[in-house]
Motif scaffolding. Structure first.
Motif, PDB file in Angstrom:
ATOM      1  N   ALA B 346       0.842  -1.201   0.000  1.00 10.98           N
ATOM      2  CA  ALA B 346       0.000   0.000   0.000  1.00 10.98           C
ATOM      3  C   ALA B 346       0.875   1.249   0.000  1.00 10.98           C
ATOM      4  CB  ALA B 346      -0.895   0.007   1.235  1.00 10.98           C
ATOM      5  N   ALA B 348      -0.165   4.046   1.385  1.00 13.18           N
ATOM      6  CA  ALA B 348      -0.417   4.598   2.716  1.00 13.18           C
ATOM      7  C   ALA B 348       0.090   6.028   2.875  1.00 13.18           C
ATOM      8  CB  ALA B 348       0.198   3.695   3.796  1.00 13.18           C
ATOM      9  N   LEU B 350       0.287   9.637   4.262  1.00 11.21           N
ATOM     10  CA  LEU B 350      -0.108   9.959   5.640  1.00 11.21           C
ATOM     11  C   LEU B 350      -1.436  10.722   5.677  1.00 11.21           C
ATOM     12  CD1 LEU B 350       0.983   9.275   8.395  1.00 11.21           C
ATOM     13  CD2 LEU B 350       2.034  11.516   8.502  1.00 11.21           C
ATOM     14  N   THR B 430     -11.058   7.089   6.551  1.00 12.81           N
ATOM     15  CA  THR B 430     -10.311   6.615   7.710  1.00 12.81           C
ATOM     16  C   THR B 430      -9.076   5.870   7.199  1.00 12.81           C
ATOM     17  OG1 THR B 430     -11.429   4.487   7.719  1.00 12.81           O
ATOM     18  CG2 THR B 430     -12.453   6.256   9.006  1.00 12.81           C
ATOM     19  N   ARG B 431      -8.162   5.637   8.114  1.00 10.54           N
ATOM     20  CA  ARG B 431      -6.966   4.892   7.714  1.00 10.54           C
ATOM     21  C   ARG B 431      -7.358   3.518   7.178  1.00 10.54           C
ATOM     22  NH1 ARG B 431      -2.908   6.040   5.327  1.00 10.54           N
ATOM     23  NH2 ARG B 431      -2.808   7.854   6.677  1.00 10.54           N
ATOM     24  N   GLU B 432      -8.332   2.913   7.810  1.00  9.33           N
ATOM     25  CA  GLU B 432      -8.766   1.591   7.364  1.00  9.33           C
ATOM     26  C   GLU B 432      -9.324   1.651   5.941  1.00  9.33           C
ATOM     27  OE1 GLU B 432     -11.746  -0.216   9.797  1.00  9.33           O
ATOM     28  OE2 GLU B 432     -11.692  -2.085   8.658  1.00  9.33           O
ATOM     29  N   GLU B 626       6.872  -4.505   4.206  1.00  8.96           N
ATOM     30  CA  GLU B 626       5.509  -4.151   3.789  1.00  8.96           C
ATOM     31  C   GLU B 626       4.885  -5.266   2.950  1.00  8.96           C
ATOM     32  OE1 GLU B 626       4.751  -0.241   2.194  1.00  8.96           O
ATOM     33  OE2 GLU B 626       6.435   0.562   3.341  1.00  8.96           O
ATOM     34  N   SER B 639      -4.178  -1.220   9.038  1.00  7.44           N
ATOM     35  CA  SER B 639      -3.885  -0.174  10.026  1.00  7.44           C
ATOM     36  C   SER B 639      -2.378  -0.065  10.186  1.00  7.44           C
ATOM     37  CB  SER B 639      -4.509  -0.522  11.376  1.00  7.44           C
ATOM     38  OG  SER B 639      -3.869  -1.670  11.911  1.00  7.44           O
ATOM     39  N   PHE B 640      -1.928   1.082  10.689  1.00  9.76           N
ATOM     40  CA  PHE B 640      -0.484   1.255  10.884  1.00  9.76           C
ATOM     41  C   PHE B 640       0.052   0.370  12.004  1.00  9.76           C
ATOM     42  CE2 PHE B 640      -0.566   5.585   8.708  1.00  9.76           C
ATOM     43  CZ  PHE B 640       0.179   5.138   7.625  1.00  9.76           C
ATOM     44  N   SER B 641      -0.814  -0.099  12.891  1.00 10.19           N
ATOM     45  CA  SER B 641      -0.285  -0.996  13.927  1.00 10.19           C
ATOM     46  C   SER B 641      -0.100  -2.412  13.381  1.00 10.19           C
ATOM     47  CB  SER B 641      -1.203  -1.002  15.154  1.00 10.19           C
ATOM     48  OG  SER B 641      -2.514  -1.361  14.778  1.00 10.19           O
ATOM     49  N   TYR B 643       0.214  -2.942   9.711  1.00  7.75           N
ATOM     50  CA  TYR B 643       0.972  -2.837   8.471  1.00  7.75           C
ATOM     51  C   TYR B 643       2.175  -1.970   8.786  1.00  7.75           C
ATOM     52  CZ  TYR B 643       1.973  -1.835   3.511  1.00  7.75           C
ATOM     53  OH  TYR B 643       2.566  -1.718   2.266  1.00  7.75           O
ATOM     54  N   VAL B 645       5.318   0.262   8.461  1.00  8.74           N
ATOM     55  CA  VAL B 645       6.018   1.129   7.510  1.00  8.74           C
ATOM     56  C   VAL B 645       7.329   1.577   8.162  1.00  8.74           C
ATOM     57  CG1 VAL B 645       3.879   1.942   6.443  1.00  8.74           C
ATOM     58  CG2 VAL B 645       4.877   3.231   8.343  1.00  8.74           C
ATOM     59  N   PRO B 646       8.292   2.016   7.364  1.00 14.59           N
ATOM     60  CA  PRO B 646       9.574   2.424   7.955  1.00 14.59           C
ATOM     61  C   PRO B 646       9.403   3.557   8.963  1.00 14.59           C
ATOM     62  CG  PRO B 646       9.783   2.185   5.576  1.00 14.59           C
ATOM     63  CD  PRO B 646       8.325   2.077   5.888  1.00 14.59           C
ATOM     64  N   ARG B 647      10.117   3.416  10.060  1.00 21.12           N
ATOM     65  CA  ARG B 647      10.108   4.430  11.122  1.00 21.12           C
ATOM     66  C   ARG B 647      11.534   4.903  11.363  1.00 21.12           C
ATOM     67  NH1 ARG B 647       5.283   4.667  14.321  1.00 21.12           N
ATOM     68  NH2 ARG B 647       3.772   3.168  13.514  1.00 21.12           N
TER      69      ARG B 647
END
Ligand code: FES
Ligand code: FES
Lengths: 149, 702
Positions: B346, B348, B350, B430-432, B626, B639-641, B643, B645-647
């Motif tokens: 995705a 994704a 922000l 929504t993010r979802e 990912e 969701s970000f929790s 899926y 993504v780089p942090r």
């Protein structure tokens, strides 16, 4: 309920389950704090509660009465940017900048606790903030710069 | 998805051609909007590439640059700012040819009522195509003003020069502000295709690190993204989503929702949405709707690669063939045959999709964060069966796209609700929703057969991509026998463009095989590449990356080096990576990355560096973790929790080498730098451990 935001009292008529983020954005037009996930996982909605970086999307507004809330809109003092904002501008950090307010609020909170953070301190404090554009190296640089002023 | 309705048609396999359209504005309405001054426009007769802008009839113009009576310059372009900082680089290009300070230049972008038609902001096209046009328009405007000053002072044109918005006479103490010259004028001129433009080595503004235009509005939170906008009386919209892909609506009971105070319910076909005075009520109303859906069997992630192989077009389209690849492979000295799998991922962004719509007098205005404002305008015209002229789409600077926002779903949904509610409506996904109902980078299966002689020259190359797409499918390596094919199919998940398009998949597979052939031949992977490459520009980035990285130094014990290169859209990237293996658990860790990039003459070095760093970091996500997980048509990690993504902590030590080729026209840089990271890391793991992986994401946890 009455909320103290950026040193101003706001009386809002919000439902019991409404998050602080939704109250800020939809009731008070303080749209600097962003929605990114709604589950505390991205940091876009970060505000300061009594000086501490907090995810406003998972914070019920009703629990915030009597607390001091600072949003990105409250950082400027007398028309002057906060040093962290200036440092981010100087480092020319951003691409889309949607993450910017959350990043800056988290950085302000970090620097209030730790005025001279190491790279590792910065990474741990900022780990909960996502920049999907991948500007992390530049954010680290901006925070280091801000810590020297 | 096959059963997609036309109003939300996804882009299958990257870019598509849309019919061209005209920008309707005559000279009178033009100056009514702009006020007097001078304007330089593009028209058909100027003969620039027709592919880029639609043909404009002679009586119509497409505005480019306007100079008003205070010397303020306004530039109109249909390009969209989605974080690539194109607002800044295009303004720099204008300032270079039209010497005014940067703050005197205002860029009006992505507004179908004000800017010329533009197919969209994708494929790294803004700089190579829009850049030269704006450059010529700015130079033409400069020349017009110089001519005006010369006529006014009755002196020779060559005695004048322009600086900082002022034209000066070199032979006398005489000067005039450009605003004074344009006062009362209504001068409309075409771009002079032959106008003198500056050589790259004369650049003073272009080529420098001008900071992000409007930067302050972002660090103060003042910039209004679409999701932040509000209109008087605005309602909040919500849409009822199907429980899974491929589901169709059987029955709906919306009575409870309709009975709620201030709630409007819209039900048209499979679309059900509500609008309410506040978000809480909208959410409550949508939950109160009882809908019955018919689902159809859908493939799950665990079987997707078999599914792709089974359903992709057997014949395939030819993407480059020569000689007899099968025969050469059979007779080769060293050969490899492998299959690669690529997961759906995705974008994704922000800022999730957002749209705000307002109807007034049968005219529609939609604000939405899209890379194709004119495309959304066309989609809206189709949905509402109304002339495009009555639809205005405005795209404020948007919270990123990466190829993932070529569509305008939220804007279309908001417009449907706003029409029924007769009030403005805003929808923010929504993010979802963004994770589920946006579109994905395609999953793919890639089969490769490749061979080489003991001399280290490739002898055959057979490459079949199933479903990812055709970008980057051609090989930059010289080989006389090749067969390259793309096999399309109808994807079970909605799929579309991604940063670098299918090249993230194709270059990955190719560069892994090049590594493996080199290892098989016991040759250095860098030398092996250099021996087989044709293009000097690719060799240059490889050598630049290798040198900065220290490729020739021996890695420490339990460390490995990997290298990879790629080119797309006229730019070149090479990436080196170092991994270490923790001896206690054998898990590889990425230590450092060097990336060398070349995209012609550099317009803004810091912003270019930012794009390269960002692309590498984003690319790490697709390289390492990912992956969209799905079962029975449902996304399991929306969701970000779930899926990842780089942090911050995923960022390796990252060095960027930028080659500035002042002799080559600038091209875009948003995409190509992403290509090298995944294969470089994979090849480094191979170097450290001998373990070769054949899938994206690489599984580093075992
Ligand atoms: S929106 Fe609050 S953490 Fe993501
Ligand atoms: S700059 Fe785009 S998300 Fe951070």
């Amino acid at each position: 309920m009455v909320l103290n935001i950026n040193n101003k009292q706001h009386s809002v008529n919000a439902g019991p389950d409404e998050s602080l983020l939704m109250v800020l954005r939809n009731h008070l037009d303080l749209t600097g704090s962003k929605y990114g996930c709604g589950e505390g996982a991205c940091g876009a909605c970060t505000v300061l509660i009594d000086g501490k970086a907090t995810r406003s999307c998972i914070t019920p507004a009703s629990s915030m009465e009597g607390k001091e809330i600072t949003t990105i809109e409250g950082l400027e003092k007398n028309g002057e940017l906060h040093p962290v904002q200036t440092a981010f501008l100087n480092a020319d950090v951003f691409q889309c900048a949607y993450c910017a307010p959350g990043m800056i609020m988290s950085a302000v909170s970090l620097l209030q606790k730790n005025s001279n953070p190491s790279d590792q301190d910065i990474v741990s404090a900022m780990q909960g903030n996502i920049c999907r554009c991948g500007t992390y190296p530049r954010i680290i640089k901006a925070i280091q710069e801000a810590s020297t002023v | 998805m096959k059963a997609e309705k036309p109003d939300i048609a996804p882009e299958q396999y990257e870019l598509f051609e849309k019919p061209s359209h005209q920008f309707k504005m005559n000279r009178r309405s033009f100056f009514e909007i702009l006020g007097s001054g001078i304007a330089v426009t593009f028209t058909l007769t100027t003969g620039l590439s027709k592919e880029l802008i639609s043909p404009v009839p002679e009586d119509q113009v497409a505005a480019w640059i306007h100079v008003n009576e205070t010397g303020q310059v306004t530039v109109y372009t249909g390009k969209a700012e989605v974080g690539q900082n194109i607002r800044t680089s295009l303004a720099q290009i204008v300032a270079e040819e039209f010497p005014v300070s940067m703050d005197k230049i205002d860029m009006v972008m992505g507004d179908t009522a004000l800017t010329p038609y533009d197919r969209g902001t994708f494929g790294s096209r803004s700089i190579p195509y829009m850049g030269p046009q704006l450059r010529k328009a700015a130079a033409t405007a400069r020349e017009i003003l110089m001519d005006m000053a010369a006529a006014k002072w009755k002196i020779e044109r060559r005695q004048l020069f322009m600086e900082n918005g002022v034209i000066k006479n070199t032979t006398a103490d005489q000067s005039i502000n450009i605003g004074e010259l344009t006062k009362g004028e209504k001068l409309l001129k075409s771009i002079n295709d032959k106008v003198n433009i500056k050589r790259v080595d004369e650049w003073k503004v272009a080529g420098t690190s001008i900071k992000k235009v409007r930067g302050e509005s972002f660090v103060t939170g003042k910039h209004k993204f679409v999701s932040d906008m509000k209109l008087p009386g605005m309602l909040y919209g919500k849409v009822l989503r199907a429980p899974s892909f491929g589901a169709s609506l059987i029955s709906v009971d919306a009575k409870a929702a309709k009975d709620m105070n201030g709630v409007t319910v819209v039900h048209e076909g499979d679309f059900i949405g509500v609008a309410a005075p506040d978000l809480a009520t909208a959410s409550k109303a949508i939950k109160a709707i009882k809908a019955e859906w018919k689902t159809t069997p859908q493939p799950s992630r665990t079987e997707i690669f078999d599914y792709i192989r089974k359903h992709s077009d057997k014949n395939g389209s030819d993407e480059g063939s020569a000689g007899d690849a099968a025969n050469a492979f059979t007779n080769a000295e060293v050969k490899i045959e492998k299959t690669f799998t690529i997961d759906y991922i995705a974008h994704a962004p922000l800022e999730p999709r957002a749209g705000l719509a307002q109807w007034a007098n049968n005219k529609l205005t939609v604000w939405t964060g899209t890379q194709r404002p004119f495309g959304v305008q066309e989609d809206l015209a189709e949905v509402f069966n109304m002339p495009k002229e009555n639809i205005r789409v405005i795209q404020p600077d948007t919270g990123s796209g990466y190829g993932g926002k070529h569509t305008g779903e939220a804007g279309i949904e908001a417009a449907r609700l706003a029409k029924a509610a007769t009030m403005p409506v805003k929808i923010v996904w929504t993010r979802e929703e963004e994770f589920t109902w946006a579109y994905f980078r395609p999953a793919g299966v890639i089969d490769i057969k490749a061979s080489a002689g003991k001399d280290g020259k490739l002898t055959s190359w057979e490459f079949h991509n199933h479903n990812s797409g055709g970008s980057g499918i051609e090989t930059p390596y010289e080989v006389t026998n090749k067969k390259i094919q793309f096999h399309g199919m109808d994807s079970p998940l909605r799929q579309g463009s991604y940063r670098g398009l299918a090249a993230t998949a194709n270059v990955f597979a190719r560069e892994c095989i090049m590594n493996d052939l080199a290892r098989e031949l016991k040759q250095d992977p860098l030398e092996f590449r250099l021996k087989n490459l044709r293009e000097q520009r690719m060799k240059d980035v490889l050598q630049a990356a290798a040198q900065k990285f220290g490729w020739n130094k021996k890695p420490d014990a339990n460390h490995g080096y990997g290298i990879a290169c790629g080119n797309e859209k006229g730019s070149y990237v090479a990436t080196c990576a170092e991994v270490s293996i923790d001896s206690s658990n054998a898990i590889p860790k990425l230590l450092r990355v060097v990336v060398a990039f070349e995209c012609g003459a550099i317009i803004n070095p810091e912003h270019l560096k930012n794009q390269i760093q960002g692309a590498v970091i984003q690319g790490l996500g697709g390289a390492l973790f990912e992956r969209i997980d799905f079962k029975d048509g449902k996304i399991l990690n929306a969701s970000f929790s779930k899926y990842r993504v780089p942090r911050f902590s995923d960022t390796p030590e990252l060095d960027v080498v930028m080659l500035n080729r002042k002799d080559i026209p600038s091209v875009g840089a948003g995409e190509t730098p992403i290509l090298g990271i995944a294969p470089a890391v994979r090849n480094a793991i191979d170097h450290a451990t001998g373990r070769k992986m054949y899938g994206l994401p690489l599984d580093m946890t075992t």
